[in-house]
Design a protein around this motif. Structure first.
Motif, PDB file in Angstrom:
ATOM      1  N   PRO A   1       0.735  -1.123   0.128  1.00 17.02           N
ATOM      2  CA  PRO A   1       0.020  -0.025  -0.084  1.00 17.02           C
ATOM      3  C   PRO A   1       0.731   1.167   0.191  1.00 17.02           C
ATOM      4  N   ILE A   2       0.512   2.247  -0.772  1.00 15.50           N
ATOM      5  CA  ILE A   2       1.232   3.317  -0.811  1.00 15.50           C
ATOM      6  C   ILE A   2       0.553   4.531  -0.658  1.00 15.50           C
ATOM      7  N   TYR A   3       0.881   5.534   0.262  1.00 14.16           N
ATOM      8  CA  TYR A   3       0.126   6.671   0.591  1.00 14.16           C
ATOM      9  C   TYR A   3       1.346   7.938   0.483  1.00 14.16           C
ATOM     10  N   ASN A   4       1.451   8.681  -0.302  1.00 19.79           N
ATOM     11  CA  ASN A   4       2.639   9.609  -0.284  1.00 19.79           C
ATOM     12  C   ASN A   4       4.125   9.201   0.021  1.00 19.79           C
ATOM     13  N   GLU A   5       4.475   8.102  -0.779  1.00 20.53           N
ATOM     14  CA  GLU A   5       5.815   7.600  -0.354  1.00 20.53           C
ATOM     15  C   GLU A   5       6.816   7.760  -1.651  1.00 20.53           C
ATOM     16  N   GLU A   6       6.951   8.814  -2.138  1.00 20.30           N
ATOM     17  CA  GLU A   6       7.784   9.129  -3.140  1.00 20.30           C
ATOM     18  C   GLU A   6       9.242   8.987  -2.909  1.00 20.30           C
TER      19      GLU A   6
ATOM     20  N   ILE B   1       3.477  -5.957   2.773  1.00 22.41           N
ATOM     21  CA  ILE B   1       4.664  -5.336   3.505  1.00 22.41           C
ATOM     22  C   ILE B   1       4.128  -3.662   3.268  1.00 22.41           C
ATOM     23  N   ASP B   2       4.743  -2.855   4.238  1.00 21.63           N
ATOM     24  CA  ASP B   2       4.672  -1.394   4.128  1.00 21.63           C
ATOM     25  C   ASP B   2       5.866  -0.776   3.288  1.00 21.63           C
ATOM     26  N   ALA B   3       5.602   0.344   2.522  1.00 21.22           N
ATOM     27  CA  ALA B   3       6.114   0.915   1.686  1.00 21.22           C
ATOM     28  C   ALA B   3       7.439   1.576   2.186  1.00 21.22           C
ATOM     29  N   ASP B   4       7.264   1.974   3.466  1.00 20.30           N
ATOM     30  CA  ASP B   4       8.216   2.862   3.908  1.00 20.30           C
ATOM     31  C   ASP B   4       9.732   2.250   4.541  1.00 20.30           C
ATOM     32  N   LEU B   5       9.687   0.869   4.233  1.00 20.97           N
ATOM     33  CA  LEU B   5      11.034   0.158   4.618  1.00 20.97           C
ATOM     34  C   LEU B   5      11.058   0.053   6.156  1.00 20.97           C
ATOM     35  N   GLN B   6       9.986   0.086   6.859  1.00 19.48           N
ATOM     36  CA  GLN B   6       9.863  -0.056   8.277  1.00 19.48           C
ATOM     37  C   GLN B   6       9.867  -1.702   8.672  1.00 19.48           C
ATOM     38  N   ASP B   7       9.334  -2.440   7.326  1.00 15.64           N
ATOM     39  CA  ASP B   7       9.395  -3.649   7.517  1.00 15.64           C
ATOM     40  C   ASP B   7      10.235  -4.234   6.655  1.00 15.64           C
TER      41      ASP B   7
ATOM     42  N   GLY C   1      12.471   4.823  16.186  1.00 15.53           N
ATOM     43  CA  GLY C   1      12.070   6.117  15.310  1.00 15.53           C
ATOM     44  C   GLY C   1      10.591   6.442  15.777  1.00 15.53           C
ATOM     45  N   GLU C   2       9.638   5.786  16.668  1.00 13.21           N
ATOM     46  CA  GLU C   2       8.487   6.079  16.722  1.00 13.21           C
ATOM     47  C   GLU C   2       8.367   6.887  17.917  1.00 13.21           C
ATOM     48  N   SER C   3       7.284   7.779  18.060  1.00 10.51           N
ATOM     49  CA  SER C   3       7.323   8.645  19.460  1.00 10.51           C
ATOM     50  C   SER C   3       6.928   7.636  20.655  1.00 10.51           C
TER      51      SER C   3
ATOM     52  N   ALA D   1       4.715   8.013  22.610  1.00  6.59           N
ATOM     53  CA  ALA D   1       3.297   8.035  22.592  1.00  6.59           C
ATOM     54  C   ALA D   1       2.681   7.167  21.653  1.00  6.59           C
ATOM     55  N   LYS D   2       2.984   6.818  20.575  1.00  2.00           N
ATOM     56  CA  LYS D   2       2.684   5.903  19.466  1.00  2.00           C
ATOM     57  C   LYS D   2       2.966   4.704  20.099  1.00  2.00           C
ATOM     58  N   LYS D   3       4.195   4.298  20.547  1.00  2.85           N
ATOM     59  CA  LYS D   3       4.617   3.015  21.137  1.00  2.85           C
ATOM     60  C   LYS D   3       3.634   2.583  22.211  1.00  2.85           C
TER      61      LYS D   3
ATOM     62  N   GLU E   1      13.176   2.206  11.486  1.00  2.00           N
ATOM     63  CA  GLU E   1      12.586   3.705  11.310  1.00  2.00           C
ATOM     64  C   GLU E   1      12.040   3.717   9.838  1.00  2.00           C
ATOM     65  N   ARG E   2      11.141   4.847   9.758  1.00  2.00           N
ATOM     66  CA  ARG E   2      10.607   4.998   8.328  1.00  2.00           C
ATOM     67  C   ARG E   2      11.972   5.462   7.422  1.00  2.00           C
ATOM     68  N   ALA E   3      12.008   4.834   6.233  1.00  2.00           N
ATOM     69  CA  ALA E   3      13.215   5.345   5.507  1.00  2.00           C
ATOM     70  C   ALA E   3      13.203   6.863   5.182  1.00  2.00           C
TER      71      ALA E   3
ATOM     72  N   GLU F   1       7.050  11.051   5.837  1.00  2.00           N
ATOM     73  CA  GLU F   1       6.356  10.674   7.020  1.00  2.00           C
ATOM     74  C   GLU F   1       5.202  10.027   7.140  1.00  2.00           C
ATOM     75  N   THR F   2       4.890   9.638   8.310  1.00  2.00           N
ATOM     76  CA  THR F   2       3.716   8.580   8.508  1.00  2.00           C
ATOM     77  C   THR F   2       2.552   9.060   7.797  1.00  2.00           C
ATOM     78  N   GLY F   3       1.528   8.120   7.348  1.00  2.00           N
ATOM     79  CA  GLY F   3       0.393   8.513   6.778  1.00  2.00           C
ATOM     80  C   GLY F   3      -0.638   8.076   7.950  1.00  2.00           C
ATOM     81  N   TYR F   4      -0.248   7.592   8.678  1.00  2.00           N
ATOM     82  CA  TYR F   4      -1.201   7.160   9.856  1.00  2.00           C
ATOM     83  C   TYR F   4      -1.531   8.185  10.923  1.00  2.00           C
TER      84      TYR F   4
ATOM     85  N   SER G   1      -6.302  10.088  14.051  1.00  2.00           N
ATOM     86  CA  SER G   1      -7.746   9.813  13.790  1.00  2.00           C
ATOM     87  C   SER G   1      -7.693   8.354  13.052  1.00  2.00           C
ATOM     88  N   LYS G   2      -6.873   8.357  12.010  1.00  2.00           N
ATOM     89  CA  LYS G   2      -6.789   6.817  11.504  1.00  2.00           C
ATOM     90  C   LYS G   2      -6.613   5.786  12.435  1.00  2.00           C
ATOM     91  N   MET G   3      -5.724   6.167  13.277  1.00  2.00           N
ATOM     92  CA  MET G   3      -5.410   5.022  14.323  1.00  2.00           C
ATOM     93  C   MET G   3      -6.603   4.793  15.056  1.00  2.00           C
TER      94      MET G   3
HETATM   95  N1  UDP Z   1      -0.829   3.893   3.955  1.00  2.00           N
HETATM   96  C1  UDP Z   1      -1.909   3.783   2.999  1.00  2.00           C
HETATM   97  N2  UDP Z   1      -2.881   4.629   3.226  1.00  2.00           N
HETATM   98  C2  UDP Z   1      -3.186   5.441   4.337  1.00  2.00           C
HETATM   99  C3  UDP Z   1      -2.055   5.359   5.028  1.00  2.00           C
HETATM  100  C4  UDP Z   1      -1.145   4.823   4.837  1.00  2.00           C
HETATM  101  O1  UDP Z   1      -1.971   3.007   2.240  1.00  2.00           O
HETATM  102  O2  UDP Z   1      -4.081   6.166   4.452  1.00  2.00           O
HETATM  103  C5  UDP Z   1       0.383   3.169   3.543  1.00  2.00           C
HETATM  104  C6  UDP Z   1       1.722   3.795   3.984  1.00  2.00           C
HETATM  105  O3  UDP Z   1       2.162   4.346   2.567  1.00  2.00           O
HETATM  106  C7  UDP Z   1       2.397   2.797   4.196  1.00  2.00           C
HETATM  107  C8  UDP Z   1       1.622   1.801   5.169  1.00  2.00           C
HETATM  108  O4  UDP Z   1       0.341   2.227   4.655  1.00  2.00           O
HETATM  109  O5  UDP Z   1       2.836   1.774   3.102  1.00  2.00           O
HETATM  110  C9  UDP Z   1       2.059   2.114   6.643  1.00  2.00           C
HETATM  111  O6  UDP Z   1       1.666   3.272   6.755  1.00  2.00           O
HETATM  112  P1  UDP Z   1       2.611   4.296   7.790  1.00  2.00           P
HETATM  113  O7  UDP Z   1       4.036   3.995   7.528  1.00  2.00           O
HETATM  114  O8  UDP Z   1       2.460   5.614   7.600  1.00  2.00           O
HETATM  115  O9  UDP Z   1       2.130   3.871   9.347  1.00  2.00           O
HETATM  116  P2  UDP Z   1       3.209   3.889  10.512  1.00  2.00           P
HETATM  117  O10 UDP Z   1       4.257   2.972  10.107  1.00  2.00           O
HETATM  118  O11 UDP Z   1       3.544   5.156  10.952  1.00  2.00           O
HETATM  119  O12 UDP Z   1       2.138   3.052  11.819  1.00  2.00           O
END
Ligand code: UDP
Ligand code: MG
Length: 331
Positions: free
Chosen positions: A8-13, A91-97, A125-127, A129-131, A197-199, A202-205, A208-210
């Protein structure tokens, strides 16, 4: 097709090029037939263009472009819907996985498991509060659901086609995929990893989404909040009844009573609070009920290069339609 990788990709350029390089670096030596499925979830940056460029160079790159942001869980669902691999990695796009974990996950799957999830040993690399909220949430969820949803585990995992097909049969509108996969059952196991950490970017989560994800997880897999509302209703009523008896006793027997502003305020506020919470809990379930009654499609695809996608079939006539058009008229 041996393996599909759903991303899944959300603003991952900033991450797409590195992700593609690292993923193919890991997958090529595995000698599998594989595909990437990138789901562009309404990104506002150049993500789609980058993915389309990759697709032009590499036929293994598939993409799905959503008409708007539908959220991470829905993006993963679309990827699963259109995947064809015998095994599927989410897998997440931000290389956290780390992609480097995939051979290990795949290896475990060959040992006869249907699900191998990746469990976070640590998170970088996560706050705080998030952890802390994540930790609390996973434990709360584990304590109020009947199925055992593994703690400290996201959607990074490998599943077999059998599990994908089972997921496709679950029509709920509010997805909590990791919970659904636990619900499905079969033999499941895990591997531990350290979450990086996210490569870049910034996080798309957002919070409110969480919160939405957390409520989807809880309402989708537990009725405990509803029961808690009922029980606390009984408890408060019992206390209120005792206070009522005492009030009558003080008024008529001992005659010892004061104009009770403080106690009135406290009981009104308390009862009001309890009632609002209970109504709110009911509302959360009701909202999900009505979403499931509406049965809207989960997502709208605006563009994709996957030939068997319904979005493409709507444009191209099916084999059946072509045959019908070619056949002579009946009369
Ligand atoms: N993502 C998405 N839609 C959204 C928010 C996030 O497809 O509305 C994707 C994002 O590109 C990433 C993955 O979901 O590949 C996890 O998101 P993110 O890394 O922002 O979340 P976090 O790791 O901070 O919980
Ligand atoms: Mg992330």
């Amino acid at each position: 097709m041996d393996l599909s990788v759903v991303i899944p990709i959300y603003n991952e350029e900033t991450n797409i090029a590195a992700l593609y390089t690292r993923l193919s670096g890991v997958l090529d030596p595995m000698n599998l037939r594989y595909e990437f499925i990138f789901i562009n979830d309404g990104s506002r940056d150049k993500s789609l263009q980058l993915v389309q460029n990759l697709a032009a160079r590499d036929p293994r790159v598939r993409y799905i472009d959503f008409s708007r942001n539908f959220g991470h869980q829905i993006a993963v669902t679309a990827g699963l819907d259109l995947s064809v691999g015998e095994a599927v990695v989410i897998i997440d796009a931000d290389l956290q996985d780390p992609p480097e974990l995939i051979p290990g996950l795949y290896q475990k799957l060959q040992e006869g498991y249907e699900v191998v999830y990746a469990k976070r040993r640590s998170r970088q690399g996560e706050s705080a509060a998030k952890k802390a909220t994540a930790k609390l949430f996973y434990r709360l969820l584990a304590s109020i659901t009947h199925i055992s949803i593994p703690v400290d585990t996201g959607d990074f995992r490998i599943i077999t086609r059998k599990v994908v097909e089972a997921l496709k049969q679950m029509p709920e509108q509010n997805k909590f995929i990791r919970g659904q996969i636990s619900w499905i059952g079969y033999r499941q196991t895990y591997l531990e990893y350290d979450r990086a950490e996210r490569a870049g970017g910034e996080t798309g989560y957002t919070y409110s989404k969480m919160i939405k994800l957390a409520l989807d997880g809880i309402t989708g897999f537990s009725d405990v909040p509803l029961k808690a509302a009922t029980y606390s209703g009984f408890l408060v009523s019992a206390v209120a009844f005792l206070v009522m008896l005492y009030t009558l006793y003080a008024r008529f027997v001992t005659g010892d009573y004061e104009p009770g502003w403080a106690s009135l305020m406290v009981s009104i506020l308390f009862l009001g609070g309890v009632q609002l919470i209970a109504i709110g809990i009911i509302g959360e379930y009701m909202a999900r009920l009505s979403a499931n009654v509406r049965r809207r499609p989960l997502y709208i695809i605006s563009d994709t290069n996957i030939p068997h996608s319904p979005a493409n079939q709507a444009l191209a006539p099916t084999a059946e339609e072509m045959a019908q058009a070619a056949a002579p008229p009946h009369h």
